[in-house]
Every structure is written in structure tokens, then in C-alpha cells.
Design a protein around this motif. Structure first.
Motif, PDB file in Angstrom:
ATOM      1  N   LYS A 138     -64.112 -12.317  60.069  1.00  0.00           N
ATOM      2  CA  LYS A 138     -63.221 -11.686  61.037  1.00  0.00           C
ATOM      3  C   LYS A 138     -62.382 -10.629  60.318  1.00  0.00           C
ATOM      4  CE  LYS A 138     -62.979 -15.983  63.688  1.00  0.00           C
ATOM      5  NZ  LYS A 138     -63.855 -15.536  64.771  1.00  0.00           N
ATOM      6  N   THR A 139     -61.801  -9.708  61.073  1.00  0.00           N
ATOM      7  CA  THR A 139     -61.121  -8.561  60.457  1.00  0.00           C
ATOM      8  C   THR A 139     -59.616  -8.771  60.264  1.00  0.00           C
ATOM      9  OG1 THR A 139     -60.845  -7.513  62.624  1.00  0.00           O
ATOM     10  CG2 THR A 139     -62.825  -6.930  61.373  1.00  0.00           C
ATOM     11  N   GLY A 140     -59.110  -9.976  60.541  1.00  0.00           N
ATOM     12  CA  GLY A 140     -57.668 -10.208  60.401  1.00  0.00           C
ATOM     13  C   GLY A 140     -57.166  -9.973  58.991  1.00  0.00           C
ATOM     14  N   VAL A 141     -57.938 -10.390  57.982  1.00  0.00           N
ATOM     15  CA  VAL A 141     -57.492 -10.209  56.598  1.00  0.00           C
ATOM     16  C   VAL A 141     -57.423  -8.730  56.248  1.00  0.00           C
ATOM     17  CG1 VAL A 141     -59.800 -10.344  55.547  1.00  0.00           C
ATOM     18  CG2 VAL A 141     -57.789 -10.991  54.225  1.00  0.00           C
ATOM     19  N   ALA A 142     -58.329  -7.923  56.799  1.00  0.00           N
ATOM     20  CA  ALA A 142     -58.296  -6.488  56.547  1.00  0.00           C
ATOM     21  C   ALA A 142     -57.045  -5.861  57.165  1.00  0.00           C
ATOM     22  CB  ALA A 142     -59.546  -5.822  57.114  1.00  0.00           C
ATOM     23  N   ARG A 143     -56.724  -6.268  58.380  1.00  0.00           N
ATOM     24  CA  ARG A 143     -55.518  -5.742  59.023  1.00  0.00           C
ATOM     25  C   ARG A 143     -54.274  -6.098  58.209  1.00  0.00           C
ATOM     26  NH1 ARG A 143     -54.500  -3.805  63.975  1.00  0.00           N
ATOM     27  NH2 ARG A 143     -56.595  -4.380  64.707  1.00  0.00           N
ATOM     28  N   LEU A 144     -54.218  -7.343  57.720  1.00  0.00           N
ATOM     29  CA  LEU A 144     -53.085  -7.775  56.911  1.00  0.00           C
ATOM     30  C   LEU A 144     -53.008  -6.975  55.614  1.00  0.00           C
ATOM     31  CD1 LEU A 144     -50.773  -9.830  56.454  1.00  0.00           C
ATOM     32  CD2 LEU A 144     -52.485 -11.362  55.439  1.00  0.00           C
ATOM     33  N   ALA A 145     -54.145  -6.773  54.968  1.00  0.00           N
ATOM     34  CA  ALA A 145     -54.169  -6.062  53.688  1.00  0.00           C
ATOM     35  C   ALA A 145     -53.802  -4.596  53.848  1.00  0.00           C
ATOM     36  CB  ALA A 145     -55.557  -6.187  53.059  1.00  0.00           C
ATOM     37  N   PRO A 196     -56.447   5.207  60.458  1.00  0.00           N
ATOM     38  CA  PRO A 196     -56.198   4.416  61.668  1.00  0.00           C
ATOM     39  C   PRO A 196     -56.841   3.040  61.537  1.00  0.00           C
ATOM     40  CG  PRO A 196     -56.963   6.620  62.232  1.00  0.00           C
ATOM     41  CD  PRO A 196     -57.142   6.481  60.748  1.00  0.00           C
ATOM     42  N   LEU A 197     -56.150   2.010  62.005  1.00  0.00           N
ATOM     43  CA  LEU A 197     -56.681   0.660  61.918  1.00  0.00           C
ATOM     44  C   LEU A 197     -57.634   0.399  63.078  1.00  0.00           C
ATOM     45  CD1 LEU A 197     -53.533  -1.371  60.789  1.00  0.00           C
ATOM     46  CD2 LEU A 197     -55.369  -0.391  59.390  1.00  0.00           C
ATOM     47  N   ASP A 198     -58.698   1.208  63.122  1.00  0.00           N
ATOM     48  CA  ASP A 198     -59.698   1.046  64.178  1.00  0.00           C
ATOM     49  C   ASP A 198     -60.799   0.115  63.705  1.00  0.00           C
ATOM     50  OD1 ASP A 198     -61.192   2.575  62.383  1.00  0.00           O
ATOM     51  OD2 ASP A 198     -60.924   4.434  63.512  1.00  0.00           O
ATOM     52  N   ALA A 199     -61.778  -0.101  64.571  1.00  0.00           N
ATOM     53  CA  ALA A 199     -62.826  -1.073  64.266  1.00  0.00           C
ATOM     54  C   ALA A 199     -63.607  -0.704  63.010  1.00  0.00           C
ATOM     55  CB  ALA A 199     -63.777  -1.195  65.459  1.00  0.00           C
ATOM     56  N   VAL A 200     -63.850   0.586  62.810  1.00  0.00           N
ATOM     57  CA  VAL A 200     -64.635   1.019  61.649  1.00  0.00           C
ATOM     58  C   VAL A 200     -63.872   0.749  60.354  1.00  0.00           C
ATOM     59  CG1 VAL A 200     -65.635   3.012  60.473  1.00  0.00           C
ATOM     60  CG2 VAL A 200     -65.914   2.751  62.946  1.00  0.00           C
ATOM     61  N   THR A 204     -64.955  -1.994  57.571  1.00  0.00           N
ATOM     62  CA  THR A 204     -65.240  -1.520  56.211  1.00  0.00           C
ATOM     63  C   THR A 204     -64.455  -2.327  55.185  1.00  0.00           C
ATOM     64  OG1 THR A 204     -65.683   0.739  56.982  1.00  0.00           O
ATOM     65  CG2 THR A 204     -65.111   0.471  54.651  1.00  0.00           C
ATOM     66  N   ALA A 205     -63.159  -2.519  55.431  1.00  0.00           N
ATOM     67  CA  ALA A 205     -62.323  -3.276  54.500  1.00  0.00           C
ATOM     68  C   ALA A 205     -62.762  -4.737  54.431  1.00  0.00           C
ATOM     69  CB  ALA A 205     -60.858  -3.192  54.920  1.00  0.00           C
ATOM     70  N   THR A 206     -63.059  -5.325  55.588  1.00  0.00           N
ATOM     71  CA  THR A 206     -63.477  -6.732  55.621  1.00  0.00           C
ATOM     72  C   THR A 206     -64.765  -6.933  54.839  1.00  0.00           C
ATOM     73  OG1 THR A 206     -62.465  -6.999  57.805  1.00  0.00           O
ATOM     74  CG2 THR A 206     -64.068  -8.663  57.137  1.00  0.00           C
ATOM     75  N   ASP A 207     -65.744  -6.066  55.066  1.00  0.00           N
ATOM     76  CA  ASP A 207     -67.031  -6.212  54.378  1.00  0.00           C
ATOM     77  C   ASP A 207     -66.886  -5.984  52.880  1.00  0.00           C
ATOM     78  OD1 ASP A 207     -68.120  -6.727  56.825  1.00  0.00           O
ATOM     79  OD2 ASP A 207     -69.117  -4.783  57.047  1.00  0.00           O
ATOM     80  N   ARG A 208     -65.977  -5.117  52.500  1.00  0.00           N
ATOM     81  CA  ARG A 208     -65.746  -4.871  51.072  1.00  0.00           C
ATOM     82  C   ARG A 208     -65.142  -6.122  50.413  1.00  0.00           C
ATOM     83  NH1 ARG A 208     -62.641   0.600  49.645  1.00  0.00           N
ATOM     84  NH2 ARG A 208     -64.307   1.361  51.015  1.00  0.00           N
ATOM     85  N   ILE A 209     -64.202  -6.737  51.107  1.00  0.00           N
ATOM     86  CA  ILE A 209     -63.561  -7.953  50.577  1.00  0.00           C
ATOM     87  C   ILE A 209     -64.572  -9.089  50.466  1.00  0.00           C
ATOM     88  CG2 ILE A 209     -61.878  -9.761  51.130  1.00  0.00           C
ATOM     89  CD1 ILE A 209     -60.192  -7.462  52.457  1.00  0.00           C
ATOM     90  N   MET A 210     -65.317  -9.329  51.542  1.00  0.00           N
ATOM     91  CA  MET A 210     -66.279 -10.424  51.526  1.00  0.00           C
ATOM     92  C   MET A 210     -67.459 -10.126  50.616  1.00  0.00           C
ATOM     93  SD  MET A 210     -64.856 -12.787  53.090  1.00  0.00           S
ATOM     94  CE  MET A 210     -66.201 -13.964  52.977  1.00  0.00           C
ATOM     95  N   GLY A 211     -67.766  -8.849  50.429  1.00  0.00           N
ATOM     96  CA  GLY A 211     -68.816  -8.489  49.478  1.00  0.00           C
ATOM     97  C   GLY A 211     -68.440  -8.909  48.069  1.00  0.00           C
TER      98      GLY A 211
END
Length: 238
Positions: A138-145, A196-200, A204-211
Motif C-alpha cells: 500500500k502507498t501509505g508509507v510513501a505518503r508518510l515518507a 505532487p503526491l499523486d498516484a504515480v 514510485t516511492a512505494t515500489d522503490r522502498i519495497m524493492g
């Protein structure tokens, strides 16, 4: 062992009860503690396979001088005694699929601003991957970061599933299980700051973190991870 400086009396009381048990039932293979920031708040993220993951995750952090504020499902806070301990030690409830869903983000932002470690399982629940690789998060961690610009430390763990199966109810305490936990350097998200904190951006941030978590897990397991993560919405590869 001295307790982390930021642990309060309730936190230390929990540790005095839980830590000796963890020391008995696990054999710890820990690496990467040098990547845990010592000044200022940071986000610790890990893969999620079983109900015992929060204990092994917190054990690694606590014994390395960090008292994490774990984002945990709100239903745990309704359990007698356990709920009181969770609230007293500063853990953060997550109200899934409700009007209060945003409260956990606000609480996490406040904790980071106060210099705390916020511990998150970005997948939100146990991975659905048949081989226990991290699934699409989920993208919550990206939004927080991206909102706080706090460092994000990826942490991979392997072995908790031997202590308690993914959907298991009874732990396998004997013999002690080898628990490998590896922390990596903070994930570089600086190129995404200010966007902008849009879906893209969030994906991108979420996938980078989980990667980063997945690569560390692959090194622990000595295996090649899937080319694409498991997507729980499709019950298949993304």
C-alpha cells in the motif's frame, strides 16, 4: 542490556516480559544496525509474513537502541490488558477502511517530528505470495515518507514463519528458530520530494522502498525474487 533512551516505563515493562521469551525461542542473526539513524526520527519498514513478525521486528530494533512506535491494527487496542499496554507504550493504531483511517498518519507524523522511530509493514497484512516474497504494498508509507522527508530504513526478516506459520495459531517454540534480520541503508527518495503526491509518485516511492526490502530478503534467502510482486487484488503477479 540498557533500554533505549526513548522507551517509557510501559515500554520497558513490556520488554522485560517479552524479551526473555524471545531470547529463549530464537537464535538471532542480525545485521545492518549501523544503518539505523541515531539522531532524528525515521521510518523502519519490513516485510510481513506472520503474526510474530512485529515481535521479531521490534526485538531487532529495541536491542539496537531503538524503541519503535509500531503501526498496528486497531482491533489489537480493544483487547483487554494488551490494548492498555499498546496505548501506554505509544504504539499507533491503524483504523482500516473507516472514517478514522487518516488518524494513524497524523499520529505517525507527530512521532517522527518528535524524533521517534515509526515501524511500518507497508503490505498492510501478511503477504499473499505463495513463497512468502513481499507483495505489492500500500502507498501509505510513501505518503508518510514524502510528507515528512524522514529517512526510510528497509529491513528484511526471514525465519519468523518457522516460529509461527503464516496463518498459524500455535507457535513452534522448540528448537529455537533462527531469525535473520537485515537493515539496509535509507532508501533515496530525494528526487520525489516536492512532486505532487499523486498516484504515480506514491507508487514510485512505494515500489522503490519495497524493492529495497525484497533485494535484502533475496540476499538472505540466496534466491532470486519474482520479476513482479504478488498483487493481492488479482491474487496473482502484478
Amino acid at each position: 542490556m540498557p533500554a533505549p533512551q526513548r522507551s517509557n516505563p510501559a515500554y520497558r515493562a513490556i520488554a522485560r516480559l517479552v524479551r526473555p521469551v524471545m531470547m529463549l525461542v530464537t537464535r538471532r542473526d542480525w545485521h545492518g544496525a549501523e544503518h539505523l539513524p541515531r539522531d532524528g526520527g525515521f521510518i523502519a519498514v519490513a516485510n510481513h509474513m506472520t503474526n510474530v513478525d512485529p515481535l521479531t521486528f521490534a526485538h531487532f530494533l529495541y536491542d539496537n537502541g531503538v524503541a519503535p512506535k509500531v503501526l498496528a491494527k486497531s482491533s489489537l487496542f480493544a483487547v483487554p490488558v494488551l490494548g492498555r499496554l499498546l496505548r501506554a507504550s505509544g504504539q499507533i493504531p491503524v483504523f482500516r477502511n473507516s472514517a478514522r483511517a487518516g488518524e494513524s498518519l497524523v499520529a505517525a507524523e507527530a512521532a517522527l517530528a518528535d524524533g521517534e522511530c515509526v515501524a511500518v509493514f507497508p503490505e498492510g497484512t501478511f503477504t499473499g505470495d505463495p513463497d512468502l516474497w513481499p507483495m505489492l504494498a500500500k502507498t501509505g508509507v510513501a505518503r508518510l515518507a514524502l510528507t515528512t522527508r524522514a529517512p526510510v530504513v528497509p529491513i528484511a526478516q526471514w525465519g519468523p514463519q518457522d516460529l509461527l506459520g503464516r496463518y498459524g495459531k500455535v507457535p513452534r517454540l522448540v528448537p529455537p528458530k533462527r531469525i535473520t534480520v537485515v537493515a539496509g541503508p535509507p532508501v533515496d527518495l530525494t528526487d520525489l520530494y516536492g512532486r505532487p503526491l499523486d498516484a504515480v509518485t506514491l507508487r514510485t516511492a512505494t515500489d522503490r522502498i519495497m524493492g529495497a526490502v525484497t533485494r535484502q530478503l533475496a540476499a538472505i534467502r540466496g534466491e532470486e525474487p519474482p520479476a513482479t510482486p504478488w498483487d493481492p487484488r488479482r491474487a496473482g503477479r502484478a
